[in-house]
Design an enzyme around this catalytic site. Sequence first.
Site, PDB file in Angstrom:
ATOM      1  N   HIS A 219       0.813  -1.218   0.000  1.00 16.01           N
ATOM      2  CA  HIS A 219       0.000   0.000   0.000  1.00 16.01           C
ATOM      3  C   HIS A 219       0.847   1.269   0.000  1.00 16.01           C
ATOM      4  CE1 HIS A 219      -2.634  -3.095   2.097  1.00 16.01           C
ATOM      5  NE2 HIS A 219      -3.267  -2.831   0.965  1.00 16.01           N
ATOM      6  N   MET A 224       0.770   4.699   2.605  1.00 15.84           N
ATOM      7  CA  MET A 224       0.908   4.035   3.908  1.00 15.84           C
ATOM      8  C   MET A 224       2.391   3.955   4.285  1.00 15.84           C
ATOM      9  SD  MET A 224      -0.791   0.466   5.201  1.00 15.84           S
ATOM     10  CE  MET A 224      -0.618  -0.094   6.901  1.00 15.84           C
TER      11      MET A 224
END
Length: 231
Positions: A219, A224
Site C-alpha cells: 500500500h 501508507m
Amino acid sequence: MKFVLAACLAAAVSAEGLRKAEPEIESNHLDLELEINGERQLFPLLPGTKCPTGHTCRTRAVEGGVSPMINSLKRNIKTPLAMSMDWIDMNGELETVVMSDNFCTRRNAMAKAAGLAAGLSMAAVSAPAYAAQTVEVKMGADSGLLVFEPAKVTVCKGDTVKWINNKAGPHNVVFDEDNIPDGVDQEKISMDDQLGEPGDTFEMKFDTAGTYGYYCEPHRGAGMQATLVVQ
C-alpha cells in the site's frame, strides 16, 4: 511502608526544584505527620514546601551532598531492605530523574531507582534490557484507512516496536534504505513476508539511534508510510 516508598518516588519525578545540596552543609526540611491505621507515620515534603494548614510537621536536618528524598527514605523505611540498599546509587538515579532534559535518560533512571528500591542490585538494574519497553503500532486504522497508527513513534535505544495487523491487510513493514541511520542493515530490520490475518504481529528491537522511515509495500502507493525515531 510500600506506600511511603511509592510516595517518595512519585514526588521525585515531579520535583522541579529538587537539587543537590552544597557539600558539608546541612539544611532543614519538613516531614508531614499522619496517622494511618492507628500508627503515626512521617511523609517527607519536598524542599521549600510549607506545612499544610491544620497538619503537624516535624523538622528534619538533611546532610549535605545527598538528596533530601534519600534521607527521608532512610528514616522512613526501617527494614532489612533499607540496610542493604545502595543509597549512593539511588541518590544518583533520583537526581538524574529530576535534572535530565532527555526523556530516555529520565525513564531509565526512574526504572533503575524503582529497581533499587525493590531490592535489586545496581548490576541488575544497569542491564541494557532492564528499562526497555515495547511500543505498539497498528497496521491499518480502525476505520479501515491505509495508515500506520501512530504515524510517528519515538522510542529509546533497546526498545522493541510491535506492529499489529489491524485492518485492510495484508500489510508488511519495509524500511527505506535511504532513510535509516548509517550502518543499519535495511534487510535485517524489514519484513520478508506479509501479515494477512488480523492480530498477526511483527516485532523488531532497535539499538541504533536515529530516524527510520518505513512503509507498507502493498500500500505504498496509497501513502501508507510512517516514521520511527530512536533516541
